[in-house]
Structures are given as structure tokens and as C-alpha cells.
Motif scaffolding. Structure first.
Motif, short mmCIF file in Angstrom:
data_model
loop_
_atom_site.label_atom_id
_atom_site.label_comp_id
_atom_site.label_asym_id
_atom_site.label_seq_id
_atom_site.Cartn_x
_atom_site.Cartn_y
_atom_site.Cartn_z
N LEU A 1 59.51 17.69 56.59
CA LEU A 1 58.22 17.52 57.28
C LEU A 1 58.27 18.10 58.68
N CYS A 2 59.33 17.77 59.40
CA CYS A 2 59.43 18.22 60.79
C CYS A 2 59.58 19.73 60.89
N ALA B 1 65.73 13.63 53.75
CA ALA B 1 65.40 15.03 53.47
C ALA B 1 63.91 15.28 53.67
N LEU B 2 63.06 14.32 53.27
CA LEU B 2 61.62 14.45 53.48
C LEU B 2 61.29 14.52 54.97
N ASP C 1 56.37 21.73 62.63
CA ASP C 1 56.80 21.92 64.02
C ASP C 1 56.73 20.61 64.79
N ALA C 2 57.32 19.58 64.22
CA ALA C 2 57.31 18.25 64.84
C ALA C 2 58.74 17.80 65.09
N THR D 1 49.17 15.13 56.95
CA THR D 1 50.12 14.83 58.02
C THR D 1 49.88 15.73 59.22
N GLY D 2 49.60 17.01 58.97
CA GLY D 2 49.28 17.93 60.06
C GLY D 2 48.01 17.53 60.79
N ALA D 3 47.00 17.10 60.04
CA ALA D 3 45.74 16.67 60.67
C ALA D 3 45.97 15.40 61.50
N ALA D 4 46.77 14.47 60.97
CA ALA D 4 47.05 13.24 61.72
C ALA D 4 47.85 13.53 62.98
#
Length: 157
Positions: free
Chosen positions: A69-70, A64-65, A74-75, A40-43
Motif C-alpha cells: 500500500l505504502c 506485506a499489504l 507514496d505513503a 485508500t488513495g481518496a481517503a
């Protein structure tokens, strides 16, 4: 609380941009693993705005996911609709070296081949010349440096 906060206008604009995207990451029954976070970070680094598909029926778990994730990447959460999550993180501009623009690259040339008979049109051919090649006056592509011969061939002749 997520790291980035979007205004409603920004969120609306990002939702419209994400409408045509396909999910690039899928979260399975194992949940949020280290490999899922890495992908996810790479994408996010490559695209900035991505869709994530969550395989599970529990809405609270998906929410919650999304928050987890965010926080970890840092999204900013853009949208959670059904089993799809839309996440955005601004892309980092790459620093370019000053010589990067000066590197030789492929160039396209138009080569005219004239007929031996006088009244016909010349044949036009587009030729792509790579960085290690040159174009001769006759329209032939030659390597810039001659091909090296092996030691055995040099000793034979």
C-alpha cells in the motif's frame, strides 16, 4: 521500501493523532484490489492520516499489504497493530483562485423588532441572508432578483 520515511518522533506524533480515528478502509479476503487502492488513495487525499482494517489472520500477509500500500500510494507506514494499519501521506494544499474569497456567502444579521407600546424591550431575531437575498429596512428577506414569471403568465396579465 516505502516511499516516505518517518523519524521516530514523527511516527510517535502521528500514532497519537491516529488513536481516536476509526478505520475508513477495510481490506477483505480478496486482498489489495484496484478499488481498495482507489478508496485508500481518496481517503489519504482527504484526511492525510487514516486507519485501515485488514480482515485476515496472517500477520505476514498484513505486513506485506502495508508495504505494498505504502509503495503504490507514496505513503508512509505509521503503525501496524493487530488487524489495524495506520498510514500517512501529507495533504496537498489546494490552489485557490483570487476571486474565491470574494464570493457572496451567507451572512448573519441581528434584526430588532420594536414594540408598538413604548416601554417594552425590542424583540431580537437572528436572520441568515444568503448570497442571492437582501434584507429590507423592515427586517424582511427579499430575493435580490425578482422571480421570473413563465411566458404563459406574462401573456395573461
Amino acid at each position: 521500501m516505502p516511499a516516505l520515511v518517518l523519524t521516530p518522533a514523527q511516527r510517535k506524533d502521528l500514532r497519537s493523532q491516529a488513536h481516536h480515528l476509526d478505520p475508513v478502509v477495510m481490506i477483505g479476503n480478496d486482498g489489495l484490489t484496484a478499488s481498495v487502492l482507489k478508496e485508500t488513495g481518496a481517503a489519504l487525499s482527504a484526511h492525510g492520516l487514516i486507519k485501515i482494517r485488514v480482515l485476515g489472520d496472517d500477520r505476514a500477509l498484513r505486513e506485506a499489504l502495508l508495504n505494498q500500500l505504502c509503495e503504490q500510494l507514496d505513503a508512509a507506514p505509521v503503525q501496524h497493530i493487530g488487524k489495524l494499519l495506520v498510514v500517512w501521506r501529507p495533504k496537498v494544499e489546494k490552489l485557490r483562485s483570487p476571486d474565491e474569497d470574494k464570493k457572496p456567502g451567507p451572512r448573519d444579521f441581528k434584526v430588532l423588532k420594536f414594540s408598538k407600546r413604548g416601554g417594552q424591550r425590542p424583540e431580537v431575531k437572528m436572520v441568515r441572508v444568503l448570497g442571492n437575498q437582501r434584507l429590507t429596512p423592515g427586517g424582511q428577506i427579499k430575493r435580490a432578483k425578482p422571480k421570473q414569471k413563465s411566458i404563459k403568465k406574462r401573456n395573461q396579465g
